[in-house]
Design an enzyme around this catalytic site. Sequence first.
Site, PDB file in Angstrom:
ATOM      1  CG  ASP A  62       1.205  -0.459  -7.356  1.00  0.00           C
ATOM      2  OD1 ASP A  62       0.886   0.692  -6.972  1.00  0.00           O
ATOM      3  OD2 ASP A  62       1.228  -1.449  -6.599  1.00  0.00           O
ATOM      4  CG  ASP A  79       1.585   0.488   0.417  1.00  0.00           C
ATOM      5  OD1 ASP A  79       0.532   0.147   0.973  1.00  0.00           O
ATOM      6  OD2 ASP A  79       1.771   1.624  -0.031  1.00  0.00           O
ATOM      7  CG  HIS A  92       7.507  -1.443   6.185  1.00  0.00           C
ATOM      8  ND1 HIS A  92       7.189  -0.577   7.200  1.00  0.00           N
ATOM      9  CD2 HIS A  92       8.091  -0.693   5.213  1.00  0.00           C
ATOM     10  CE1 HIS A  92       7.575   0.655   6.846  1.00  0.00           C
ATOM     11  NE2 HIS A  92       8.117   0.607   5.656  1.00  0.00           N
ATOM     12  CG  ASP A  95      12.846   3.736   6.147  1.00  0.00           C
ATOM     13  OD1 ASP A  95      13.419   3.308   5.143  1.00  0.00           O
ATOM     14  OD2 ASP A  95      11.646   4.103   6.159  1.00  0.00           O
ATOM     15  CG  HIS A 152       8.111   4.654   5.275  1.00  0.00           C
ATOM     16  ND1 HIS A 152       9.132   4.849   4.374  1.00  0.00           N
ATOM     17  CD2 HIS A 152       6.985   5.179   4.716  1.00  0.00           C
ATOM     18  CE1 HIS A 152       8.656   5.458   3.298  1.00  0.00           C
ATOM     19  NE2 HIS A 152       7.352   5.684   3.483  1.00  0.00           N
ATOM     20  CG  ASP A 187      12.677   6.375   3.507  1.00  0.00           C
ATOM     21  OD1 ASP A 187      13.395   6.437   4.534  1.00  0.00           O
ATOM     22  OD2 ASP A 187      11.842   5.469   3.320  1.00  0.00           O
ATOM     23  CE1 TYR A 204      11.926   3.098  -1.774  1.00  0.00           C
ATOM     24  CE2 TYR A 204      11.432   4.616   0.023  1.00  0.00           C
ATOM     25  CZ  TYR A 204      11.584   3.326  -0.455  1.00  0.00           C
ATOM     26  OH  TYR A 204      11.408   2.267   0.388  1.00  0.00           O
TER      27      TYR A 204
HETATM   28  C1  Q6P Z   1       6.019   2.889   1.337  1.00  0.00           C
HETATM   29  C2  Q6P Z   1       4.710   2.414   0.875  1.00  0.00           C
HETATM   30  C3  Q6P Z   1       3.515   4.507   1.089  1.00  0.00           C
HETATM   31  C4  Q6P Z   1       2.479   5.299   0.393  1.00  0.00           C
HETATM   32  C5  Q6P Z   1       2.311   6.659   1.010  1.00  0.00           C
HETATM   33  C6  Q6P Z   1      12.105  -0.974   4.426  1.00  0.00           C
HETATM   34  C7  Q6P Z   1      11.446   0.653   3.136  1.00  0.00           C
HETATM   35  C8  Q6P Z   1      10.377   1.694   3.284  1.00  0.00           C
HETATM   36  C9  Q6P Z   1       9.157   1.219   2.522  1.00  0.00           C
HETATM   37  C10 Q6P Z   1       8.149   2.267   2.347  1.00  0.00           C
HETATM   38  C11 Q6P Z   1       6.885   1.753   1.743  1.00  0.00           C
HETATM   39  N1  Q6P Z   1       3.889   3.413   0.323  1.00  0.00           N
HETATM   40  N2  Q6P Z   1       2.794   7.697   0.168  1.00  0.00           N
HETATM   41  O1  Q6P Z   1      11.070  -0.481   3.731  1.00  0.00           O
HETATM   42  O2  Q6P Z   1      10.103   1.931   4.631  1.00  0.00           O
HETATM   43  O3  Q6P Z   1      10.942   2.850   2.785  1.00  0.00           O
HETATM   44 ZN    ZN Z   2      10.977   3.994   4.307  1.00  0.00          ZN
END
Ligand code: Q6P
Ligand code: ZN
Length: 668
Positions: free
Chosen positions: A22, A94, A137, A174, A176, A267, A307
């Site tokens: 995935d 996700d 999230h 963060d 996001h 991130d 990441y």
């Molecule tokens: C990202 C999911 C996004 C796709 C777009 C605490 C940590 C986080 C999670 C991010 C999920 N996919 N490219 O959660 O916020 O970094």
């Molecule tokens: Zn994030």
Amino acid sequence: MASGSALIFDEEMSRYKLLWTDPVCAIEVPERLTVSYEALKTHCVAQRCKQLPVRLATEQEILLSHSEEYLEAVKQTPTMSVEELMAFSKKYSDVYFHQNIYHCAKLAVGATLQLVDSVMKREVRNGMALVRPPGHHSQRSAANGFCVFNNVAIAALYAKKNYNLNRVLIVDWDIHHGQGVQYCFEEDPSVLYFSWHRYEHQTFWPNLPESDYTSVGKGKGCGFNINLPWNKVGMTNSDYLAAFFHVLLPVAYEFDPELVLVSAGFDSAIGDPEGEMCAVPEIFAHLTQLLMPLAAGKMCVVLEGGYNLTSLAQSVCQTVQTLLGDPAPRLSGLTAACESALESIHNVRNAHSFHWSCFKHLEAHSGTSPKRARPDEKNGAAKEAEKPVAETNTKMTTQDIVWPEPLTRSSSDVRTVVAPPSGVEVSLPEGCQHLGEASQSTTKEIQSFRDKHFQDVTDQNILHPLGSIISVLDQMMNKEVRNGCVVVSDLSVSVRCACERALMGLAERVLVVFIGDGIVPVKTNDGKLFLVQICAEETEEKCESHLSLCLRQGETLSVGFMQAVLSLILPLAYEFNPGLVLGVVTDCGAKTHLAPVWGHLTSLLQALAGGQMLTLLQGYDRELLEVTVSSLSGAPVPSLGPLGAPKPEDVQMIEKQRQRLQKRWGLV
Ligand code: Q6P
Ligand code: ZN
């Protein structure tokens, strides 16, 4: 008084991973945790922390923010087959499940609560929990974005319940949007939630209209939800700092939290494939340090995303080292925020101008266009220049971006040296020492300084402190001490001596912050000195390196004072980027109500100049001396209480100065 920093980690939380293919979930790997912890060990940071064990959260604790149905559903996952796990994961967005993730999610909540307990019980001053899965999230009845249980939301509810807190601040840096945290506290005025996030006008995940700046909270919670959307990628140190100076910090000070929780996703740092931003890992030292004066230092940092393993590990180190009190690395090349960031900052301030006194003055001219951006910005050319270069020019991805490794942050054995007036006994906090007698060579230097500038001065009360000033600056240059406090009788001579001496090798630029009236005898026209003066009588500014603020004295001094500090003095100071901060207070005994705000100013200014700060206090006042020494030594400063509305005259004065100085200093 609480001291030390907690570090909470358990390898167990690295024992779950994605079991199928995935691409969306592939970035959330166990190594995120192990690499962060290894970096803390390699740099001898982990060893300096109080390492505390994790524990499992109880069901009751999880139910603080989740439904019984959801908990029951997650509880089934440890016995599921891979196919069943895959099907279960598909119910949410996700996120992936694994047989061991429920166990880890309970540990992640438990670790966060252990941290809250140790901070609230004053066993430590602050701390960080390295956890997986992340939390921001996750929602009442849903997993989302790698998150199972909402660690930080549960922590805020737990702290409110168990420690009777009335005001908790959650800072979500963060990249996001922690929509789960927003949903949890939307109607709750006791939890202030701030989040900045990549948004790109709703085209970036989780693509929610409620992530925009227009979501300010609902009902009683109106004003207590602050969203700052980033509508472009490539945001830099300058953009992040502008967000702190012009949005978060003024509100946070006005709110006056009793506890600060950080949803610390990294991130938002350079190199991250999700964020695609350009702020360097060192920025987290500053974000952390700027929040540390709040809540008398009670701060719990909890890992969320991040990441790029290199960037993540460096950012975690920067954060924990700052919690431990190491000086923040200097940031150079700061400028105005970019056009897009300014627009977002402008919008969120306007959206909150009805709720927060610090933005009240915007009501009058809401709807005006955002202030000017970097003057040299053409099609993002300036921004490109700030971006580190990729190693190759073929198929460049965020993984290819390179940036310099953060420099080692050394802390001197003695943090603070103090030269009190002769005959006065002061009790010195941890990390503090009395300054010894000046050496022979120093005595000679005083003579030559006197011969050069003040042949007529013979008073030993004036000349003696010069020896102390020279010794402190010498010890700073040798990295033996970080900062110092000298009590002087004559300011004119001591300020000149300190500036002249500092510019001889210690610092290429000196920021002078002078509290009191009168002419300050320093030259500000060669770019080497910046003078900030806060006084009671109007004085005339000479140039773009001189800010003079005449603020109402008295009990409400702190309101205008803090507004000036956060939105004017700090941005100027960061952009000026001094190698030494010289803090001066005249007639200490005559300054009522000054001590608490002076403590905060001293605390915040230590984020500059690699922490190198010399304070000169004229005359003896026990309270002011104690506050200065305690703040210099890194002790938490007592909170100022919730701030009320600033005096209109003060606001006017600050705005007038902002407009004048904006022509030269973009960050203000
Ligand atoms: C990202 C999911 C996004 C796709 C777009 C605490 C940590 C986080 C999670 C991010 C999920 N996919 N490219 O959660 O916020 O970094
Ligand atoms: Zn994030």
